[in-house]
Write an enzyme that holds these catalytic residues in place. Structure first.
Site, PDB file in Angstrom:
ATOM      1  CE  LYS A   2      -1.703   1.886   3.933  1.00 23.24           C
ATOM      2  NZ  LYS A   2      -1.498   3.451   4.231  1.00 23.24           N
ATOM      3  CG  ASN A   3       2.246   2.674   3.557  1.00 17.29           C
ATOM      4  OD1 ASN A   3       1.133   3.006   3.203  1.00 17.29           O
ATOM      5  ND2 ASN A   3       2.638   2.459   4.715  1.00 17.29           N
ATOM      6  CG  ASP A  31       2.617   1.169   9.581  1.00 16.86           C
ATOM      7  OD1 ASP A  31       3.019   1.437   8.366  1.00 16.86           O
ATOM      8  OD2 ASP A  31       2.350   1.973  10.476  1.00 16.86           O
ATOM      9  CB  CYS A  80      -4.601   6.946  10.905  1.00 14.23           C
ATOM     10  SG  CYS A  80      -4.552   5.636   9.543  1.00 14.23           S
ATOM     11  NE  ARG A 103      -0.134  10.119  10.145  1.00 11.83           N
ATOM     12  CZ  ARG A 103      -0.570   9.026   9.535  1.00 11.83           C
ATOM     13  NH1 ARG A 103      -1.797   8.618   9.218  1.00 11.83           N
ATOM     14  NH2 ARG A 103       0.397   8.527   8.468  1.00 11.83           N
ATOM     15  NE  ARG A 140      -7.090   5.076   4.337  1.00 12.99           N
ATOM     16  CZ  ARG A 140      -6.591   5.766   5.116  1.00 12.99           C
ATOM     17  NH1 ARG A 140      -6.939   6.176   6.404  1.00 12.99           N
ATOM     18  NH2 ARG A 140      -5.334   6.069   4.650  1.00 12.99           N
TER      19      ARG A 140
HETATM   20  C1  EPZ Z   1       4.224   6.777   6.576  1.00  9.73           C
HETATM   21  O1  EPZ Z   1       3.445   7.708   6.900  1.00  9.73           O
HETATM   22  C2  EPZ Z   1       3.313   5.548   6.567  1.00  9.73           C
HETATM   23  N1  EPZ Z   1       2.113   6.011   5.607  1.00  9.73           N
HETATM   24  C3  EPZ Z   1       2.681   5.263   7.745  1.00  9.73           C
HETATM   25  O2  EPZ Z   1       1.723   3.998   7.780  1.00  9.73           O
HETATM   26  C4  EPZ Z   1       3.815   4.788   8.830  1.00  9.73           C
HETATM   27  O3  EPZ Z   1       3.125   4.630   9.941  1.00  9.73           O
HETATM   28  C5  EPZ Z   1       5.001   5.689   8.706  1.00  9.73           C
HETATM   29  O4  EPZ Z   1       5.357   6.166   7.578  1.00  9.73           O
HETATM   30  C6  EPZ Z   1       6.085   5.332   9.630  1.00  9.73           C
HETATM   31  O5  EPZ Z   1       6.544   4.200   8.837  1.00  9.73           O
HETATM   32  C7  EPZ Z   1       2.470   6.209   4.270  1.00  9.73           C
HETATM   33  O6  EPZ Z   1       3.376   5.748   3.800  1.00  9.73           O
HETATM   34  C8  EPZ Z   1       1.320   6.527   3.594  1.00  9.73           C
HETATM   35  P1  EPZ Z   1       6.479   9.717   8.857  1.00  9.73           P
HETATM   36  P2  EPZ Z   1       4.246   9.244   7.173  1.00  9.73           P
HETATM   37  O7  EPZ Z   1       6.713  10.852   8.081  1.00  9.73           O
HETATM   38  O8  EPZ Z   1       5.147   9.148   5.942  1.00  9.73           O
HETATM   39  C9  EPZ Z   1       6.723  12.944  12.263  1.00  9.73           C
HETATM   40  C10 EPZ Z   1      -0.278   2.735   7.554  1.00  9.73           C
HETATM   41  O9  EPZ Z   1      -0.801   2.228   8.481  1.00  9.73           O
HETATM   42  N2  EPZ Z   1       6.717  14.063  10.944  1.00  9.73           N
HETATM   43  O10 EPZ Z   1       7.775   8.561   8.596  1.00  9.73           O
HETATM   44  O11 EPZ Z   1       3.289  10.074   7.597  1.00  9.73           O
HETATM   45  C11 EPZ Z   1       5.570  12.175  12.144  1.00  9.73           C
HETATM   46  O12 EPZ Z   1       4.361  12.892  13.300  1.00  9.73           O
HETATM   47  C12 EPZ Z   1       0.195   4.172   7.739  1.00  9.73           C
HETATM   48  O13 EPZ Z   1       0.051   2.402   6.317  1.00  9.73           O
HETATM   49  C13 EPZ Z   1       6.730  15.344  11.482  1.00  9.73           C
HETATM   50  O14 EPZ Z   1       6.935  15.724  12.620  1.00  9.73           O
HETATM   51  O15 EPZ Z   1       5.281   9.017   8.471  1.00  9.73           O
HETATM   52  C14 EPZ Z   1       5.815  10.962  12.914  1.00  9.73           C
HETATM   53  O16 EPZ Z   1       5.896  10.970  14.349  1.00  9.73           O
HETATM   54  C15 EPZ Z   1       0.087   4.558   9.257  1.00  9.73           C
HETATM   55  N3  EPZ Z   1       6.853  16.263  10.435  1.00  9.73           N
HETATM   56  C16 EPZ Z   1       7.339  10.693  12.171  1.00  9.73           C
HETATM   57  O17 EPZ Z   1       7.925  12.061  11.915  1.00  9.73           O
HETATM   58  C17 EPZ Z   1       6.880  15.860   9.132  1.00  9.73           C
HETATM   59  O18 EPZ Z   1       6.651  16.679   8.194  1.00  9.73           O
HETATM   60  C18 EPZ Z   1       7.303   9.528  11.233  1.00  9.73           C
HETATM   61  O19 EPZ Z   1       6.576  10.181  10.272  1.00  9.73           O
HETATM   62  C19 EPZ Z   1       6.543  14.253   8.654  1.00  9.73           C
HETATM   63  C20 EPZ Z   1       6.587  13.632   9.834  1.00  9.73           C
END
Ligand code: EPZ
Length: 418
Positions: A22-23, A305, A117, A122, A397
């Site tokens: 998915k991702n 995840d 989610c 986020r 989803r």
């Molecule tokens: C991706 O989300 C995945 N979603 C998430 O999977 C997954 O949990 C996550 O990566 C971590 O592996 C998709 O790929 C669509 P991050 P993403 O940016 O990219 C903080 C699922 O179930 N952060 O790696 O949004 C954030 O708050 C979903 O498939 C900032 O602070 O995650 C988090 O604490 C749920 N500022 C951490 O970084 C930003 O601009 C990691 O988030 C971006 C992120």
């Protein structure tokens, strides 16, 4: 909203075939709009998020048609609108990838702020910081992100925090910038690598994806490409844990075993038998499960995840276990639902302390998000009695044909459409 009726105490046995990631899908589909030409994307999961991104591309003026359930033909050759500001965009968080893709191709983009989610805040500040480093002016107003640049100039960007989305989004924007961009402290998830591989098939010049430093040499334009995405590491892990929690014997097929290493090691530690093959893993659980401690980390650490799913498993292991959620601020909202089934869990900030119980009991529970929903299915399969799971739209989803795949393994899950 649909519900799933799950009969408990079902031992899962047999083979399950894993769908595309998915991702990876939600990154390569927006990336396709960068091409002057047609792309054919294969091995896509037939899930709601993919269908939603298709609708967005159509609304932007491109074409996105299903060749079959797992193959899309995307044609944005004639150009598309740079404003993704309609309701469809707000349905999924991955819509933010249209920012990087449209900014790269048109040097301007307007995208509605993503939904996604409901666990923890986020933010997308790291994405926007990266665009600004490349020379874009970025403003957030009225629930929209407005980004535009006279020119995008390659530069060196050090990520304050490892972020999958920001790494991919900045990579998209840098692909057609002038000069070279390096992204340091980059995310190394398999879907980051997959997206870079697809971009390179389109004529990009990206090296180092999968390491801490990704180097992108900007190119003038991209052409279409035929590309098959990788299998879903998280769907695979969900079915591996399902085998463990039901005392089953399941062959999880069409996967990349290397991507599963952190879970494989954890299940082995918990007294589960793991047999690795070229593109499959057999999980056999015929001995008492040992408790364990889990810390979620960026790849190659234990994936956040799979945190709800492993929590369901730990809740029926002998002894006390601990989970530390290091990626998201608030990813334990599902624990109240797990407690309804008899799990003994106490939360202290990022820490979840789990005291194993002999048997969970069936209950009416709700999916609070995609992976929490999957965890509810796992708990219900192991519980005594018949459970009802609401919020199935979350599960749909990210999990293709979820009840069909589980029932093929011997589960008894019925979907009630409401
Ligand atoms: C991706 O989300 C995945 N979603 C998430 O999977 C997954 O949990 C996550 O990566 C971590 O592996 C998709 O790929 C669509 P991050 P993403 O940016 O990219 C903080 C699922 O179930 N952060 O790696 O949004 C954030 O708050 C979903 O498939 C900032 O602070 O995650 C988090 O604490 C749920 N500022 C951490 O970084 C930003 O601009 C990691 O988030 C971006 C992120």
């Amino acid at each position: 909203m649909d519900k799933l009726i799950v009969q408990g105490r079902k031992r899962l046995v047999g083979e399950v075939s894993i769908s595309g990631a998915k991702n990876a899908a939600v990154a390569v589909i927006p990336a396709a709009v960068m091409a002057e030409g047609v792309s054919t994307l294969e091995n896509l999961p037939y899930i709601e998020d993919v269908r939603s991104l298709c609708h967005t591309i159509e609304k932007l003026g491109g074409t996105c048609e299903y060749i079959d359930r797992h193959t899309l033909r995307i044609d944005c050759d004639g150009g598309i609108d740079h404003r993704a500001t309609f309701e469809e965009v707000q349905k999924i968080r991955a819509s933010y990838y249209f920012l990087g893709a449209l900014l790269a191709r048109y040097k301007k983009a307007e995208v509605a702020m993503p939904g996604g989610c409901n666990f923890g805040t986020r933010p997308i500040d790291l994405h926007l910081k990266g665009f600004r480093a490349l020379g874009a002016t970025v403003e957030e107003r009225d629930g929209m992100v407005h980004a535009y640049a006279e020119r995008l100039i390659g530069t060196s960007i050090y990520m304050d925090q490892v972020s999958v989305g920001a790494t991919i989004n900045i990579m998209l924007a840098a692909t057609m910038a002038e000069g070279t961009t390096t992204i340091e402290n980059a995310a190394k998830e398999p879907h980051v690598v997959d997206t870079a591989n697809y971009l390179n098939m389109m004529g990009a010049n990206i090296k180092g994806a999968g390491t801490d430093v990704i180097r992108i040499k900007g190119v003038e334009k991209l052409h279409g490409a035929q590309y098959a995405i990788i299998p879903d590491q998280i769907e695979a892990g969900t079915y591996m844990i399902a085998a463990a929690i039901t005392g089953g014997d399941v062959l999880v097929k069409n996967i990349i075993p290397k991507h599963m290493d952190s879970l494989t090691a954890k299940l082995d530690e918990m007294n589960v038998t793991i047999e690795e093959h070229d593109d499959s893993i057999r999980v056999t659980a015929n001995r008492p499960l040992h408790c364990a401690n889990v810390k979620t980390m960026s790849y190659p650490g234990f994936p956040t995840d799979l945190q709800p799913q492993i929590a369901a498993l730990l809740s029926v292991c002998q002894g006390n276990s601990m989970i530390t959620e290091n990626v998201w601020d608030n990813r334990y909202q599902y624990m109240d639902e797990l407690r309804k089934m008899g799990a003994k869990v106490t939360i202290e900030g990022r820490l979840a302390r789990i005291e194993g119980v002999e048997r969970l009991k069936a209950a009416c529970v709700n999916a609070t998000d995609l992976r929490a929903g999957a965890a509810m299915i796992l708990a219900a399969l192991a519980a005594e009695g018949e459970s009802v799971i609401g919020g199935v739209k979350y599960i749909d989803r990210g999990y293709e044909d979820v009840e069909h795949k589980f029932n093929t393994l011997g589960a008894q899950i019925t979907r009630i459409q409401e």
